[in-house]
Enzyme design. Structure first.
Site, PDB file in Angstrom:
ATOM      1  N   THR B  75      -7.604 -26.466  21.141  1.00 25.52           N
ATOM      2  CA  THR B  75      -8.962 -27.008  21.040  1.00 25.52           C
ATOM      3  C   THR B  75      -9.473 -26.877  19.612  1.00 25.52           C
ATOM      4  OG1 THR B  75      -9.588 -26.736  23.356  1.00 25.52           O
ATOM      5  CG2 THR B  75     -11.368 -26.596  21.748  1.00 25.52           C
ATOM      6  N   GLN B 182       1.152 -30.745  24.607  1.00 25.90           N
ATOM      7  CA  GLN B 182       2.075 -30.810  25.745  1.00 25.90           C
ATOM      8  C   GLN B 182       3.516 -31.065  25.301  1.00 25.90           C
ATOM      9  OE1 GLN B 182       1.393 -30.154  28.894  1.00 25.90           O
ATOM     10  NE2 GLN B 182      -0.829 -30.035  28.745  1.00 25.90           N
ATOM     11  N   CYS B 328      -9.432 -28.821  31.560  1.00 26.26           N
ATOM     12  CA  CYS B 328     -10.437 -28.826  30.489  1.00 26.26           C
ATOM     13  C   CYS B 328     -11.354 -30.036  30.570  1.00 26.26           C
ATOM     14  CB  CYS B 328      -9.772 -28.816  29.130  1.00 26.26           C
ATOM     15  SG  CYS B 328      -8.769 -27.378  28.873  1.00 26.26           S
TER      16      CYS B 328
END
Lengths: 393, 396
Positions: B75, B182, B328
């Site tokens: 983030t 990812q 999220c």
């Protein structure tokens, strides 16, 4: 060269080793509680429960409501959040654009203030006296109608000077201006209670209290308007996005709990250490300047400078020699180590550059022994004496 | 019999590998120094371990160590990349191109920039979740300074044509950022051959600890300017202040090292397990796979079960941990009351709310796959029968 086993560590204000109990809690949760606290399945719910349980511990320790504590990656991020978040929110809502910070704040606060200056905010700096103290009446002189935040740290990381935070908050309350205090150095060392201190924003970090690096918190008093500085998911009630670092948060809470239990014992022994060390140094060395001489100061820190007319030495050399002889200390803030800039804290106290460049900060912690302190003091004195100017000898 | 509940949400987070944990523990106790304490050996030891991890992480994506900045996670990395690059390059233009399926931290960073006078194009994706390189090319204006397209999607696993996009951005002199959270450790990433300028990733998606991530910032050809988002004492080459999380960094380094060493073998195994799960789920009937089956993360499986509410399904199946999408999710989703990603690939609300994301990983076993498939089949069939009964009763 890189063996630290038998080294004396007197740099507890830079960072601390973890309490065994704390590292055990972290190990256990890193192994077993891996769920994402935002996931709704059982792994997530377990993590979420642990998160909230530990938020409550941290909140209770500073006298806050659980809903007023938000986890961050550490003290620096918390300070950034307080300053930048407050400034951006105020500019958006009220147009207020003036911020007051003390001259001796940590770089995490000062650099934010500088950044905000580039965005058009006006920054005023509160001077300190020769002992490193802010005077509340100096703040009052700086307040204007556009002041939206005042930031004064609880205790300084280089000198240990404990600022008159309560008196300052009396002023900020009178004018209705939110007050931020960086308590990174005081948590676990002296009582920190948000209502007693009268602060609206507060930054804390785990790794100065025998907890892990990479985790901290910001206290935001209910009703204090703050923009987030990171954007993303809805974690931390839309205040700080990012997957919650639950294992380290559990370690943080455990560290804070333990530190509170040990606080008074540590305070007493730190006082003994500082008295002992100062005694050794002042009795054996000429031209010693005590930067931690104020009556209100953390006994955990002793900052010593040398009169440059007596010595031909800079702290880099001094510290290098100290390390060679098995003592780890620093020139001040760890965060500025390696850079040759003179300490802004000592400069603000009116020391000249040459004096600031002779400074050594000793800081004590729970694993410090009186023998270590004596040994470090003797080592320091013997090194310092070897750098006395020939005319003085 | 396997341990219950079965964990099948490896896109949300992963357990810490025991080898990673072992690599971290010494930095909590004996090697506890502050990596910025350059005046004594406690600090040197800490710094040395940070340097070693930084090298491993740089090597994994073919970067230089000094191009890796440690952050608190993906983030923060994405915030720093998007907002930092936009702010630092504002004099060159104010237009940013991204996609409709980015993670919320890229999306919300873009929205923040819009409020500060930037204009952002959110490119659509096709039914498989792929960005069209032609549409991207057409969206470029002389004001475009940054393109941000994720490497692989966290919900449907679709892998984007990153190399093609990188090449095009390089040719047009536009910065290219990719959120590879990812992808790193699961797909080969090479910032040189892929022409990547900025790349974000985190440790906890690859069996490392939470709270630590990295941002790659290209240092030459071209040297990428980014405005720091967290100010202070100037750690991380002035790009990210704050005492380094040495234990986390050591763990991250170890996690990356293991992921790189075992990637091929692990992918092969997980790919086979994923396909096994997919086959069994498709046998249920009324089930469709989302994403691009040809270019998809080997551990990802997103399935829509017609007529079954995913939330109900997960509630009834509490012994298998799966998710309906990203953990999220941001609050500002606007009018869309279901996954933005599924909306973007054309699923309507009903289909969107009937979708389950499976994420397989290092510790997933064949038994777990079979168990999960059986459980899902029985719950899906049961739900449908109940719906049918209700439906029939209404008919009468």
């Amino acid at each position: 060269m890189n063996n630290s086993k038998h080294h004396i560590y007197l740099d507890y204000s830079a960072t601390t080793p973890l309490d065994d109990e704390v590292s055990e809690v972290i190990r256990m949760h890193l192994r077993d509680t891996f769920g994402n606290a935002s996931s709704i399945h059982s792994f997530g719910r377990t993590a979420k429960a642990l998160l909230e349980e530990n938020r409550e511990i941290i909140a209770r320790s500073i006298g806050a409501e659980t809903s007023e504590v938000f986890f961050t990656s550490g003290g620096t991020e918390s300070d950034n959040h307080a300053l930048i978040g407050r400034a951006l929110a105020q500019r958006r809502t009220s147009g207020k654009d003036h911020i007051i910070v003390s001259a001796i704040e940590h770089h995490a606060v000062l650099d934010c203030a500088e950044y905000l200056r580039t965005l058009g905010f006006r920054i005023s700096t509160i001077p300190v006296d020769q002992n490193g103290y802010v005077h509340p009446d100096e703040i009052e002189k700086l307040i204007t109608d556009s002041t939206c935040l005042i930031s004064v740290m609880h205790a300084n990381n280089e000198t240990g000077a404990i600022q008159p935070v309560k008196e300052i908050s009396a002023v900020t309350k009178k004018y209705g201006i939110p007050f931020h205090s960086d308590t990174v150095q005081t948590i676990g060392k002296i009582p920190v209670d948000v209502n007693d201190l009268g602060v609206d924003l507060l930054a804390v970090s785990a790794h100065k209290v025998y907890g892990p690096k990479g985790i901290g918190a910001i206290y935001i008093r209910k009703g204090t308007d703050l923009d987030p500085i990171l954007h993303g998911g809805a974690q931390e009630r839309n205040t700080r996005p990012g997957t919650e670092n639950v294992p380290l948060i559990a370690g943080f809470a455990k560290a804070v709990e333990r530190a509170e239990q040990n606080r008074d014992t540590l305070f007493t022994s730190a006082l003994q250490f500082r008295t002992e060390l100062l005694g050794i140094i002042t009795s054996s060395c000429k031209g010693v300047i005590n930067n931690s001489s104020g009556t209100q100061s953390l006994p955990h820190i002793l900052s010593i400078s040398l009169d440059p007319s007596f010595y031909e030495i800079e702290s880099e050399t001094l510290l290098f020699n100290m390390d060679l002889r098995g003592v780890a200390v620093s020139s001040g803030s760890a965060c500025t180590s390696g850079s040759v800039q003179p300490s802004h804290v000592l400069m603000a106290m009116g020391r000249d550059i040459k004096t600031t460049q002779t400074t050594v900060r000793f800081s004590f912690g729970k694993f410090t022994t009186i023998e270590e302190v004596k040994s470090a003091g003797n080592t320091y004195c013997s090194i310092v004496q070897s750098f006395l100017k020939p005319s003085i000898v | 019999m396997q341990n219950l509940p079965v964990y099948m949400d490896y896109h949300a987070t992963t357990p810490v590998d025991a080898r990673v944990l072992d690599a971290m523990m010494p930095f909590f106790s004996e090697h506890f120094g502050n990596a910025a304490s350059l005046q004594h050996r406690f600090g040197w030891i800490a710094k040395e371990s940070v340097d070693i991890a930084r090298k491993k992480i740089a090597d994994a994506i073919n970067a230089q160590p000094k191009e890796i900045i440690f952050t608190s996670g993906a983030t923060e990395s994405n915030n720093c990349a998007v907002k930092g690059a936009a702010e630092a390059n504002r004099s060159k233009g104010n237009h940013i191109i991204t996609t409709q399926i980015e993670h919320s931290c890229v999306m919300e960073s873009c929205r923040r920039l819009e409020r500060n006078g930037f204009s952002v194009t959110y490119l659509p994706v096709d039914a498989f979740g792929n960005v069209s390189v032609d549409k991207l090319a057409n969206a470029i204006t002389d004001k475009t300074i940054l393109v941000s397209v994720m490497t692989a999607n966290n919900e449907i696993g679709t892998i984007q044509p990153v190399s093609t996009i990188g090449k095009m951005c390089a040719a047009r002199g536009i910065l290219f950022h990719t959120d590879a959270t990812q992808a790193v450790g699961r797909l080969p990433i090479d910032v040189e051959t892929m022409n990547i300028h900025l790349l974000s990733f985190s440790s906890h998606k690859m069996y490392g600890p939470k709270g630590i991530g990295a941002l790659y910032i290209r240092s030459k050809n071209p040297r990428v300017a980014v405005t720091a988002q967290i100010d202070g004492a100037g750690h991380e080459y002035g790009m990210r202040s704050g005492t380094l999380n040495v234990a986390g960094i050591a763990g991250f380094g170890k996690a990356v090292q293991i992921a790189m060493e075992e990637m091929d073998v692990e992918n092969e195994r997980i790919f086979r397990l994923r396909n096994r799960l997919q086959e069994q789920l498709l046998k249920i009937g009324g089930a469709t796979v989302n994403g691009n089956c040809a270019e998809r993360l080997p551990n990802n499986l997103s399935v829509t079960f017609n007529g079954v509410n995913a939330d109900q399904l997960m509630t009834e199946m509490n012994d298998v941990a799966v998710s309906a999408g990203s953990a999220c999710t941001s609050e500002e989703t606007g009018d869309i009351q279901y996954s933005r990603v599924l909306h973007a690939i054309g699923l309507d609300e009903n289909a969107g709310k009937s979708t389950i994301r499976f994420g397989l990983g290092r510790f997933t076993t064949e038994e777990e796959v079979d168990y999960a498939a059986n459980r899902i089949q029985s719950v899906v069939v049961q739900r449908r029968e109940q719906t049918e009964v209700v439906y029939n009763e209404h008919q009468i």
